[in-house]
Motif scaffolding. Structure first.
Motif, mmCIF file in Angstrom:
data_model
loop_
_atom_site.group_PDB
_atom_site.id
_atom_site.type_symbol
_atom_site.label_atom_id
_atom_site.label_comp_id
_atom_site.label_asym_id
_atom_site.label_seq_id
_atom_site.Cartn_x
_atom_site.Cartn_y
_atom_site.Cartn_z
ATOM 1 N N GLY A 27 0.719 -1.206 -0.094
ATOM 2 C CA GLY A 27 0.123 0.172 -0.060
ATOM 3 C C GLY A 27 0.696 1.334 -0.084
ATOM 4 N N GLN A 28 2.208 1.285 0.002
ATOM 5 C CA GLN A 28 2.756 2.365 0.031
ATOM 6 C C GLN A 28 2.782 3.045 -1.278
ATOM 7 N N THR A 29 2.671 2.467 -2.477
ATOM 8 C CA THR A 29 2.349 3.020 -3.806
ATOM 9 C C THR A 29 1.440 2.267 -4.584
ATOM 10 N N TRP A 30 0.603 2.921 -5.446
ATOM 11 C CA TRP A 30 -0.422 2.284 -6.451
ATOM 12 C C TRP A 30 -0.313 2.780 -7.696
ATOM 13 N N LYS A 31 -0.447 1.548 -8.642
ATOM 14 C CA LYS A 31 -0.588 1.827 -10.241
ATOM 15 C C LYS A 31 -1.937 1.654 -10.571
ATOM 16 N N GLU A 32 -2.344 2.617 -11.411
ATOM 17 C CA GLU A 32 -3.703 2.883 -11.819
ATOM 18 C C GLU A 32 -3.784 2.314 -13.175
ATOM 19 N N THR A 33 -4.799 1.587 -13.327
ATOM 20 C CA THR A 33 -5.074 0.748 -14.761
ATOM 21 C C THR A 33 -6.463 1.134 -15.189
ATOM 22 N N LYS A 34 -6.864 1.296 -16.253
ATOM 23 C CA LYS A 34 -8.352 1.522 -16.494
ATOM 24 C C LYS A 34 -8.898 0.363 -17.222
ATOM 25 N N LEU A 35 -9.959 -0.022 -16.725
ATOM 26 C CA LEU A 35 -10.804 -1.029 -17.242
ATOM 27 C C LEU A 35 -11.593 -0.802 -18.522
ATOM 28 N N PRO A 36 -11.397 -1.616 -19.607
ATOM 29 C CA PRO A 36 -11.690 -1.084 -21.023
ATOM 30 C C PRO A 36 -13.363 -1.690 -21.021
ATOM 31 N N VAL A 37 -13.932 -0.815 -20.332
ATOM 32 C CA VAL A 37 -15.734 -1.027 -20.528
ATOM 33 C C VAL A 37 -15.940 -0.728 -21.662
ATOM 34 N N THR A 38 -17.242 -1.237 -22.207
ATOM 35 C CA THR A 38 -17.889 -0.804 -23.447
ATOM 36 C C THR A 38 -19.361 -0.478 -23.425
ATOM 37 N N GLU A 39 -19.883 -0.786 -22.366
ATOM 38 C CA GLU A 39 -21.333 -0.355 -22.019
ATOM 39 C C GLU A 39 -21.712 0.810 -21.260
ATOM 40 N N ASP A 40 -22.684 1.489 -21.445
ATOM 41 C CA ASP A 40 -23.073 2.829 -20.724
ATOM 42 C C ASP A 40 -23.057 2.317 -19.037
ATOM 43 N N TRP A 41 -23.904 1.298 -18.993
ATOM 44 C CA TRP A 41 -23.995 1.194 -17.731
ATOM 45 C C TRP A 41 -22.846 0.750 -16.549
ATOM 46 N N GLU A 42 -21.636 0.344 -17.479
ATOM 47 C CA GLU A 42 -20.172 0.173 -16.793
ATOM 48 C C GLU A 42 -19.700 1.406 -16.277
ATOM 49 N N GLN A 43 -19.826 2.179 -16.914
ATOM 50 C CA GLN A 43 -19.372 3.739 -16.691
ATOM 51 C C GLN A 43 -19.799 4.120 -15.413
ATOM 52 N N GLY A 44 -18.823 4.105 -14.292
ATOM 53 C CA GLY A 44 -19.315 4.545 -13.014
ATOM 54 C C GLY A 44 -20.049 3.573 -12.291
ATOM 55 N N TYR A 45 -19.578 2.328 -12.435
ATOM 56 C CA TYR A 45 -20.337 0.976 -11.880
ATOM 57 C C TYR A 45 -20.850 0.997 -10.679
ATOM 58 N N SER A 46 -21.863 0.279 -10.686
ATOM 59 C CA SER A 46 -22.663 0.306 -9.460
ATOM 60 C C SER A 46 -21.916 -0.774 -8.412
ATOM 61 N N GLY A 47 -21.420 -2.047 -8.647
ATOM 62 C CA GLY A 47 -20.992 -2.840 -7.782
ATOM 63 C C GLY A 47 -19.981 -3.493 -8.486
#
Length: 383
Positions: free
Chosen positions: A129-149
């Motif tokens: 937890g000292q450092t973190w690497k960020e990766t974007k998930l390649p979502v394709t559908e509108d509902w996945e943007q800002g996912y619920s769970g």
């Protein structure tokens, strides 16, 4: 967002709908950036221990609560927030135990989104937890943007899966599955699982790169809503689980991801929580062939999934009503009484990393045992 079982989730009507919000005093400004100096000051002033935690071994563990991410290096005697605490996740989302997975003392992954219509991000740490690497998930559908769970599971340091799902609407819940083979540096979309997983998921696990399970809440369906893949998540079929006699017309159940151990991970345990008019009990399915077939065990009354823990697919502990601690060495076929105490009635979290070494936590206490649960000594208390 919803909480996951790795940290004893709160279940509301079989759904994980409660979320932990990050405190206003963690140095987050209006643009949702992190003020590192203020954050370190706040971290140094925080005391106690996290509300939900999981130990990887006798010394190392991870925790999550509304203040963020915690770690311990001394068996839970002291807890601290890493310097990169809350993984730059914005204030309105926080860290959600359902969407986190900690493989060992150093490696962890967390799913986050910065709001509706924003990218879904996977954060990975390989240094506790000292450092973190960020990766974007390649979502394709509108509902996945800002996912619920969502749920995340890693087989090893390289191979992992993310299951995203939407808020339920008109009895439906959208679902999609992603996979990584390089520790989360890149992700590939396997597909939309909405039609094959017609249920409200409670978790996901993979035994290897081909065999996996998605477990769900069951509300009166003819079969227990647990699903299996044998082709790496491309296709899913209902698992053949015998329905317990206790699962009658007016009860519902929550199945949880199986745990495997032993040679070639052939021994398996799959928990099923039964809720009858608010009263909870457990049954456990066992497998000797890697989950190809499952055998139904007896009902364990007066307990729930959040108050059970498994060291492996055969050794487990449970907190029962009446302040009882019981244990099994045969996958729940039989249980023996370990100790009786009002402490057990107040506990919310129990876990073991060896047959002797375990932890017990409640709202105002954290204790440890070195004799399998017979005696307990205090570690830290809430200030």
């Amino acid at each position: 967002m919803r909480l996951y079982a790795v940290f004893a989730p709160i279940i509301i009507a079989g759904l994980f709908l409660q979320s932990y919000m990050v405190n206003d005093n963690l140095g987050l400004d209006s643009s949702m950036g992190i003020n590192t100096a203020e954050l370190k000051t706040d971290m140094n002033s925080l005391q106690g221990y996290p509300a939900k935690f999981s130990m990887n071994d006798i010394k190392h563990g991870w925790g999550i609560d509304k203040t963020g991410l915690w770690t311990t290096n001394d068996g839970g005697s002291s807890w601290y927030h890493p310097d990169s605490n809350i993984v730059p996740i914005p204030q309105e989302t926080g860290i959600f135990a359902a969407a986190s997975f900690f493989l060992n003392a150093t490696n962890g992954w967390i799913i986050s989104s910065h709001g509706i219509g924003q990218p879904v991000l996977i954060y990975h740490t390989s240094d506790q937890g000292q450092t973190w690497k960020e990766t974007k998930l390649p979502v394709t559908e509108d509902w996945e943007q800002g996912y619920s769970g969502g749920f995340i599971h890693f087989i090893d340091v390289n191979n992992g899966y993310v299951l995203l799902d939407s808020e339920p609407g008109l009895g439906m819940m959208e679902k999609s599955l992603y996979r990584t083979a390089d520790g989360g540096n890149s992700w590939k979309r396997i597909g939309n699982l909405t039609e094959s997983i017609k249920a409200y998921p409670t978790g996901i696990t993979f035994q290897d790169s081909q065999n996996g399970w998605i477990t769900s809440s069951n509300h009166g369906q003819e079969y227990i809503l647990t699903f299996r893949t044998t082709d790496g998540g491309k296709s899913w079929k209902p698992e053949q689980l015998k329905k317990p006699a206790a699962l009658a017309a007016f009860t519902y159940s929550n199945s949880y991801p199986p745990k495997f151990s032993g040679k070639d991970n052939m021994k398996g345990i799959l928990p099923l929580e039964i809720v009858d008019d608010g009263i909870r009990s457990m049954v456990f399915y066992t497998s000797d062939n890697g989950g190809r077939t499952w055998k139904l065990g007896p009902q364990l009354l007066g307990t729930e999934a959040a108050r059970t823990t498994w060291l492996n697919a055969r050794e487990g502990w449970a907190l029962q009503e009446g302040g009882k601690l019981v244990a099994t060495v045969n996958g729940g076929v039989s249980w023996r009484l370990i100790a009786t105490s009002q402490l057990f009635a107040k506990a919310e979290n129990i876990q073991f990393v060896t047959p002797k070494n375990g932890w017990l936590a409640g709202p105002v206490f954290l204790k440890t045992t070195t004799d399998g649960g017979v005696t307990w000594k205090p570690l830290v208390s809430k200030p």
